[in-house]
Write an enzyme that holds these catalytic residues in place. Structure first.
Site, PDB file in Angstrom:
ATOM      1  N   SER A  33      -0.302 -11.961  -0.125  1.00 15.69           N
ATOM      2  CA  SER A  33       0.832 -11.275   0.503  1.00 15.69           C
ATOM      3  C   SER A  33       1.813 -12.258   1.116  1.00 15.69           C
ATOM      4  O   SER A  33       3.038 -12.115   0.984  1.00 15.69           O
ATOM      5  CB  SER A  33       0.324 -10.304   1.574  1.00 15.69           C
ATOM      6  N   SER A 175       3.613   3.503  -1.286  1.00 16.15           N
ATOM      7  CA  SER A 175       3.439   2.051  -1.154  1.00 16.15           C
ATOM      8  C   SER A 175       4.412   1.492  -0.134  1.00 16.15           C
ATOM      9  O   SER A 175       5.626   1.714  -0.242  1.00 16.15           O
ATOM     10  CB  SER A 175       3.662   1.345  -2.493  1.00 16.15           C
ATOM     11  N   GLN A 177       5.184  -1.429  -0.145  1.00 15.21           N
ATOM     12  CA  GLN A 177       5.936  -2.446  -0.883  1.00 15.21           C
ATOM     13  C   GLN A 177       7.327  -1.978  -1.267  1.00 15.21           C
ATOM     14  O   GLN A 177       8.216  -2.811  -1.492  1.00 15.21           O
ATOM     15  CB  GLN A 177       5.162  -2.872  -2.132  1.00 15.21           C
ATOM     16  N   GLU A 319      -6.609  -2.096   1.126  1.00 14.14           N
ATOM     17  CA  GLU A 319      -7.168  -3.086   0.198  1.00 14.14           C
ATOM     18  C   GLU A 319      -8.655  -3.324   0.454  1.00 14.14           C
ATOM     19  O   GLU A 319      -9.364  -3.804  -0.422  1.00 14.14           O
ATOM     20  CB  GLU A 319      -6.418  -4.417   0.316  1.00 14.14           C
ATOM     21  N   ARG A 350      -8.389   3.813  -7.713  1.00 16.76           N
ATOM     22  CA  ARG A 350      -9.557   3.193  -7.091  1.00 16.76           C
ATOM     23  C   ARG A 350     -10.567   4.209  -6.570  1.00 16.76           C
ATOM     24  O   ARG A 350     -11.772   3.952  -6.585  1.00 16.76           O
ATOM     25  CB  ARG A 350      -9.116   2.248  -5.970  1.00 16.76           C
TER      26      ARG A 350
END
Length: 436
Positions: A33, A175, A177, A319, A350
């Protein structure tokens, strides 16, 4: 659920079982990151920058390659020092995102600043990862961008050398991000940017705080005082030296080994003022029975001989879910992990993958929309599917410490963020120490 075809040769791997408590000091690669953010900030700065102890892995090499394709000079002097010399950004260029969320979400805003056309595509699974909200946000900020049906890859950014910027509202619940990608390049936008999030909570809040702190360290004026609103003023970014911390997410499976085996794992050179969510990790591991200390020797996790189940909202540290799920399957009581619906859009779904693979080796797992309920049962050996997902391989390795006969169907997927993982893991289990 079939494995996605990976771009590397598949490599089955017998996860080593631990016959004794692990006792190891491990020098792990730098944070993915931090490396990704430092690369982008250096590429849009006004002067050269340096990354010390960066992560050299598939994701970060793809990030460097994408920026390089647009004209930035990224020189890997050696594994400990990368130099970035910003230059005029231009196309035509092509960016291979691989399966990297950071590349597919951080680099398109940079491409908006380029003169010319920049195309983006990646691994097959990357085409189904969420991207639409970022595409729409860039359009509203003045970027000409074409996307596939559904707003995802492949993308074409038709850069004009400038981005107007301004105010934009985005749903970043899939997200964080999306927000980070907009903020990292925003000081170069003519009007900067005001990003407002509307929707369910943004996951992985520590990563947004990391983005803001690194922007400020590069000289940007950032206001995040209003919840779910981020303001970056237009201005110059300074080239600087970035010291990249060891990767906390990458360290978690090694720390988990201390809990599983009743041993001790130390990560040296850990900064006391970390940009990563160390306190959250400490709380989670201690609730499961571990002991976590930070001192002159580094960050140390010790097992206490017990491994408890966990009831936890993991929305800020999603994560960690695969490794914590593996620990939960080995614990002495049930666990409930929740707040992570968004990880269905990561390298693979996941939650579905964990439910399937943990069940296959004997755990009792109930899949919820936003998490998992795990009831420990006697586990057995078998092949653990990775779905081209490095975190699934980490989970399998943790299970394998206590369950003989676990085979990881493709350990090569760990090259995404830690090519050294199989060697480091085997060395740790056999009683040695790893090296950066």
């Amino acid at each position: 659920m079939a494995n996605v075809t990976a771009t590397h040769p598949r490599r089955p791997w017998a996860a080593p079982a631990a016959s004794d408590p692990v006792e190891a000091t491990l020098r792990l690669p730098g944070s993915k990151s931090l490396t990704a953010r430092a690369l982008v900030l250096s590429a849009v700065a006004d002067a050269p920058g340096t990354l010390r102890h960066p992560l050299r892995a598939r994701d970060t090499e793809l990030m460097a390659g994408g920026l390089r394709a647009m004209g930035a000079q990224v020189s890997i002097v050696d594994n400990e020092r990368w130099l970035v010399r910003p230059d005029t950004l231009r196309g035509p260029a092509h960016v291979d995102v691989g399966l990297s969320g950071t590349v597919m979400r951080f680099v398109p805003p940079v491409a908006g600043l380029a003169e010319g056309t920049v195309t983006f595509d990646g691994d097959p699974q990357a085409r189904v990862r969420p991207l639409g909200p970022l595409v729409e946000a860039l359009r509203s900020l003045g970027v000409r961008i074409d996307a596939a049906a559904g707003g995802g890859l492949p993308l074409t950014v038709r850069g004009t050398g400038r981005v107007t910027g301004g105010e934009v509202t985005i749903d970043a619940s899939a997200s964080s991000q999306f927000v980070s990608g907009l903020l990292l390049s925003a000081a170069r936008f003519e009007r900067g940017v005001v990003v407002r999030h509307e929707g369910p909570p943004v996951p992985s809040a520590p990563h947004l705080r990391m983005t803001v702190q690194m922007l400020r360290a590069a000289g940007a004026v950032v206001d995040d005082s209003v919840p779910d609103v981020w303001v970056v003023e237009p201005g110059r970014l300074a080239g600087r030296e970035w010291e990249i911390e060891p990767d906390l997410s990458g360290a978690v499976p090694f720390f988990a080994a201390a809990l599983v085996t009743g041993g001790s794992v130390t990560l040296p050179d850990w900064p006391r003022d970390s940009l990563q969510p160390v306190d959250t990790l400490r709380s989670l591991l201690e609730r499961m029975g571990g002991k976590v200390t930070i001192g002159p020797d580094g960050l140390t996790v010790r097992g206490t001989g017990v491994l408890h189940g966990l009831d936890a909202d993991l929305s800020e540290v999603s994560e960690l879910t695969p490794v914590l799920a593996a620990l939960a399957a080995l614990a002495d009581s049930p666990s409930r992990l929740f707040g992570v619906a968004h990880i269905r859009g990561h390298e693979t779904d996941r939650l579905a993958a964990l439910a399937r693979e943990l069940t296959a080796v004997g755990a009792e797992v109930t899949e919820a929309p936003d998490g998992l309920e795990i009831r420990p049962r006697p586990l057995r050996g078998g092949t653990f599917g990775t779905y081209a997902d490095h975190r699934m391989a980490h989970a399998a390795a943790v299970i394998g410490l206590a369950v003989p006969g676990i085979t990881v169907d493709d350990v090569a997927c760990t090259s995404k963020t830690m090519p050294e993982f199989p060697a480091l893991w085997s060395t740790m289990v056999s009683g040695g120490s790893g090296h950066r």
